[in-house]
Design a protein around this motif. Sequence first.
Motif, short mmCIF file in Angstrom:
data_model
loop_
_atom_site.label_atom_id
_atom_site.label_comp_id
_atom_site.label_asym_id
_atom_site.label_seq_id
_atom_site.Cartn_x
_atom_site.Cartn_y
_atom_site.Cartn_z
N VAL B 114 0.86 -1.18 0.00
CA VAL B 114 0.00 0.00 0.00
C VAL B 114 0.89 1.22 0.00
O VAL B 114 1.85 1.29 0.77
CB VAL B 114 -0.93 0.02 1.23
N ASP B 115 0.63 2.15 -0.90
CA ASP B 115 1.30 3.43 -0.80
C ASP B 115 0.27 4.54 -1.00
O ASP B 115 -0.92 4.27 -1.13
CB ASP B 115 2.49 3.55 -1.77
N ARG B 116 0.73 5.76 -0.98
CA ARG B 116 -0.16 6.92 -1.12
C ARG B 116 -1.34 6.86 -0.15
O ARG B 116 -2.47 7.17 -0.53
CB ARG B 116 -0.69 7.03 -2.56
N LEU B 117 -1.05 6.40 1.05
CA LEU B 117 -2.11 6.38 2.07
C LEU B 117 -2.36 7.81 2.56
O LEU B 117 -1.43 8.54 2.84
CB LEU B 117 -1.69 5.50 3.25
N ARG B 118 -3.61 8.18 2.61
CA ARG B 118 -3.96 9.50 3.11
C ARG B 118 -5.23 9.37 3.91
O ARG B 118 -6.20 8.76 3.45
CB ARG B 118 -4.17 10.45 1.94
N VAL B 119 -5.24 9.91 5.10
CA VAL B 119 -6.43 9.89 5.94
C VAL B 119 -6.78 11.32 6.31
O VAL B 119 -5.92 12.07 6.75
CB VAL B 119 -6.19 9.06 7.23
N GLU B 120 -8.02 11.70 6.08
CA GLU B 120 -8.41 13.07 6.41
C GLU B 120 -9.91 13.15 6.62
O GLU B 120 -10.65 12.25 6.24
CB GLU B 120 -7.99 14.04 5.30
N GLU B 121 -10.32 14.23 7.23
CA GLU B 121 -11.76 14.43 7.41
C GLU B 121 -12.30 15.27 6.26
O GLU B 121 -11.61 16.10 5.70
CB GLU B 121 -12.02 15.13 8.76
N GLY B 122 -13.54 15.00 5.91
CA GLY B 122 -14.18 15.75 4.83
C GLY B 122 -15.67 15.76 5.06
O GLY B 122 -16.15 15.42 6.14
N SER B 144 -7.82 7.08 1.89
CA SER B 144 -7.49 6.90 0.48
C SER B 144 -6.19 6.11 0.37
O SER B 144 -5.21 6.41 1.05
CB SER B 144 -7.34 8.29 -0.16
N ARG B 145 -6.19 5.08 -0.45
CA ARG B 145 -5.01 4.23 -0.58
C ARG B 145 -4.80 3.80 -2.03
O ARG B 145 -5.74 3.75 -2.81
CB ARG B 145 -5.18 2.93 0.23
N ARG B 146 -3.56 3.46 -2.32
CA ARG B 146 -3.26 2.81 -3.58
C ARG B 146 -2.62 1.47 -3.27
O ARG B 146 -1.78 1.38 -2.37
CB ARG B 146 -2.30 3.68 -4.41
N TYR B 147 -3.00 0.44 -4.00
CA TYR B 147 -2.46 -0.90 -3.79
C TYR B 147 -1.56 -1.28 -4.95
O TYR B 147 -1.89 -1.02 -6.11
CB TYR B 147 -3.58 -1.93 -3.69
N LEU B 148 -0.46 -1.94 -4.62
CA LEU B 148 0.45 -2.43 -5.64
C LEU B 148 0.62 -3.93 -5.48
O LEU B 148 0.65 -4.46 -4.36
CB LEU B 148 1.82 -1.75 -5.52
N VAL B 149 0.77 -4.62 -6.60
CA VAL B 149 1.10 -6.05 -6.59
C VAL B 149 2.31 -6.22 -7.49
O VAL B 149 2.32 -5.74 -8.63
CB VAL B 149 -0.08 -6.90 -7.10
N PRO B 153 1.03 -0.73 -9.65
CA PRO B 153 -0.22 -0.22 -9.06
C PRO B 153 -1.41 -0.86 -9.75
O PRO B 153 -1.48 -0.90 -10.98
CB PRO B 153 -0.18 1.28 -9.33
N VAL B 154 -2.32 -1.41 -8.98
CA VAL B 154 -3.45 -2.15 -9.56
C VAL B 154 -4.80 -1.63 -9.08
O VAL B 154 -5.82 -1.90 -9.71
CB VAL B 154 -3.37 -3.66 -9.25
N GLN B 155 -4.81 -0.89 -7.98
CA GLN B 155 -6.10 -0.51 -7.39
C GLN B 155 -5.95 0.74 -6.54
O GLN B 155 -4.95 0.91 -5.85
CB GLN B 155 -6.58 -1.67 -6.50
N THR B 156 -6.96 1.59 -6.60
CA THR B 156 -7.06 2.66 -5.62
C THR B 156 -8.39 2.48 -4.89
O THR B 156 -9.34 1.92 -5.45
CB THR B 156 -7.03 4.06 -6.25
#
Lengths: 256, 256
Positions: B114-122, B144-149, B153-156
């Motif tokens: 997992v990269d580009r992990l972001r947690v925030e309020e909205g 919000s996350r991005r998954y890599l295999v 990168p295969v999934q957000t």
Amino acid sequence: MPTSENGSPPPVYREIAEELREQIRSGRYADGDRLPGENVIMERHGVARATARQALSVLINEGLAVAVRGSGVYVRLFRPIRRHGARRLSRELWGNGRAIWQTDTDGEDRGYDVDRLRVEEGTARDHVARVLGLTEGEGVLLRSRRYLVDGRPVQTALSHLPLALVGDEPRFRDGDTGPGGIYARLAERGLAPARFTEEIRGRMPTPEETEALGLTPGTPVLEVARTALTADHRPVEFNEITMDGSAYVLQYDFEA
Amino acid sequence: MPTSENGSPPPVYREIAEELREQIRSGRYADGDRLPGENVIMERHGVARATARQALSVLINEGLAVAVRGSGVYVRLFRPIRRHGARRLSRELWGNGRAIWQTDTDGEDRGYDVDRLRVEEGTARDHVARVLGLTEGEGVLLRSRRYLVDGRPVQTALSHLPLALVGDEPRFRDGDTGPGGIYARLAERGLAPARFTEEIRGRMPTPEETEALGLTPGTPVLEVARTALTADHRPVEFNEITMDGSAYVLQYDFEA
């Protein structure tokens, strides 16, 4: 789906797309209307051509509009068909949440038409033989159909039934397979499907699929490979279903 | 999927594609190898350029090869990830049929990163508010996350949790949400998901998605909108998942 919920302002083309989307929803642009072209958008919003094009492509990607080459971008209010993978557990039975995408509650409400029906015998090869547990070259009955909704082709299906299972029963070879369709006919032979497996892929269409489904350029297909199994795990049918990606929302409900 | 089972001979480009496919499967062309170009195919098979191109595009559409602009078409043996929508009813538990598409049995075996992990309020807007049963503008926690295999990168995924449900519990805001993840954390608060609804669409990616997933031109995405509900039908999470269409096979098993 990028959203503007995360605090950062959405890019300009998304704002323009949102404005046009609202105008479609409010009825300012009706089904079949021509949307403002790139030049008009550029002038109205003071943006570059690339931005105007991006805004329009958002609506095209969402299936709200369609580009007609050399003419413009037109509103196309074809509501996607909601296809329930597992009716038994479906939303109606649960009485729960709300749908994400606006669709018809069920494609069946709109009256499917079937054309290009073809029934013939053939031989099982490769993955079909493997899935149906047949020897390469064993006989299968092939039922090929195209489905239309509101006159628009939306789906093709190629159903494979082992010849050894269907025997000489004429109903399997008829256009009208009788009440309950082929699954009821299989049940009468002690081969009622008890379980289904569906495998879904998204990909670009082949030239044949583009023709059969009348796809506009840049429209992907959803391919559903569906296997019907009896209670004792015997595969009795394999169906290769190809759907116009812009015409369907597939829904699956299941327990945790 | 057109087949040659119906008696009529397959078009020439399909025969050429089949030959190349076999050569990939047999290892004659390995992962990363350059396939014969259009000129070579034209000469070898005595066909027109359009036919050679069609043959190569079959392999590209199948995810067996990838076109590199200005260079050629290369074997890409990235096996799609099989994602089970309903593990509880999954093939392994049934001990039944065979898969249509060759995939890894489960993406998890390959070690997601997992990269580009972001947690925030909205704030919840539009369809998110509707799905979660919130008032427009009510607070949500966005993960919000991005998954890599295999580094690809295969999934957000953009998960929405009502702020009113997650409270101040810090685990929901952490990169590591603890054993069992957010569903276990929800369960601890008496909000265990009991049911899921997944809605699937196939469409072309937005420019942002093309960037985030490193998509090659002409690759569609699968969009899965997933809602988690408690046993008493309360929506507790809404997740917008976007997948590289060439990287996934979605599987759903259900009873008739």
